[in-house]
Motif scaffolding. Structure first.
Motif, PDB file in Angstrom:
ATOM      1  N   SER A  22       0.823  -1.211   0.000  1.00 13.18           N
ATOM      2  CA  SER A  22       0.000   0.000   0.000  1.00 13.18           C
ATOM      3  C   SER A  22       0.859   1.263   0.000  1.00 13.18           C
ATOM      4  O   SER A  22       0.522   2.250  -0.664  1.00 13.18           O
ATOM      5  CB  SER A  22      -0.954   0.001   1.192  1.00 13.18           C
ATOM      6  N   VAL A  25       2.158   1.826  -3.559  1.00 12.86           N
ATOM      7  CA  VAL A  25       1.133   2.353  -4.462  1.00 12.86           C
ATOM      8  C   VAL A  25       0.810   3.812  -4.122  1.00 12.86           C
ATOM      9  O   VAL A  25       0.789   4.681  -4.993  1.00 12.86           O
ATOM     10  CB  VAL A  25      -0.134   1.481  -4.415  1.00 12.86           C
ATOM     11  N   LEU A 110      -4.830   1.224   1.459  1.00 13.73           N
ATOM     12  CA  LEU A 110      -4.900   1.978   0.201  1.00 13.73           C
ATOM     13  C   LEU A 110      -6.004   3.018   0.244  1.00 13.73           C
ATOM     14  O   LEU A 110      -5.818   4.159  -0.202  1.00 13.73           O
ATOM     15  CB  LEU A 110      -5.141   1.031  -0.983  1.00 13.73           C
TER      16      LEU A 110
END
Length: 170
Positions: A22, A25, A110
């Motif tokens: 996470s 990203v 996320l």
């Protein structure tokens, strides 16, 4: 049926992996958070939160009457037929990896990192600290008692839910 310590450590590893995925990203999309002038204070506060989370993990497997799970360890049932109950090594480790937990950890990290604050992408680390502290405390219990603690259901007894079982180290 699985070893209690293995499950806790595996969950901690899943939390660290979820935080890495996470954070990669979120920081790739929005950039890494800028370090404020008082970086030492922010790092110290983050470490304090991790220590508090680990302390909560240790308390959750302590012998406190209404809070801890440690009294259940002392009431664990012995495994008589270990050959008939315990799974093979590959099956044991495969059942410890909880894919749904990993997906949930990545999804909430996320979502928090992309929708609110970038640093929330690292939030699974706090759960990892809790699980790692629980695993350490249970491993210490096993060492002090000379037993291996298992969680699961013995085929012969068929209780309503999972229970704590123990076996000899040999």
């Amino acid at each position: 049926m699985f070893r209690y310590v293995h499950y806790e450590v595996t969950c901690a590893i899943l939390a660290v992996c979820a935080a890495a995925v996470s954070a990669g990203v979120v920081f790739g999309v929005q950039g890494a958070p800028e370090a404020p002038r008082g970086v030492a204070h922010a790092v110290a506060f983050g470490l304090l939160l991790l220590v508090c989370a680990a302390g909560f993990g240790v308390l959750s497997v302590s012998r406190l009457k209404w809070f801890g799970e440690g009294q259940d360890f002392d009431r664990a049932v012995p495994l008589e037929e270990t050959g008939a109950v315990l799974p093979t090594q590959g099956e044991q480790y495969r059942s410890c990896v909880n894919v749904y937990l990993f997906v949930f950890l990545v999804a909430y990290a996320l979502g928090g990192g992309l929708l609110w604050e970038r640093s929330l992408a690292l939030s699974p680390l706090f759960l990892g600290a809790v699980w790692l502290a629980r695993g350490w405390r249970v491993a210490r219990w096993e060492r002090c008692h000379g037993l291996l603690l298992w969680s699961g259901r013995a085929r012969a007894r068929l209780p309503e839910g999972d229970q704590h079982l123990y076996s000899s180290v040999r």
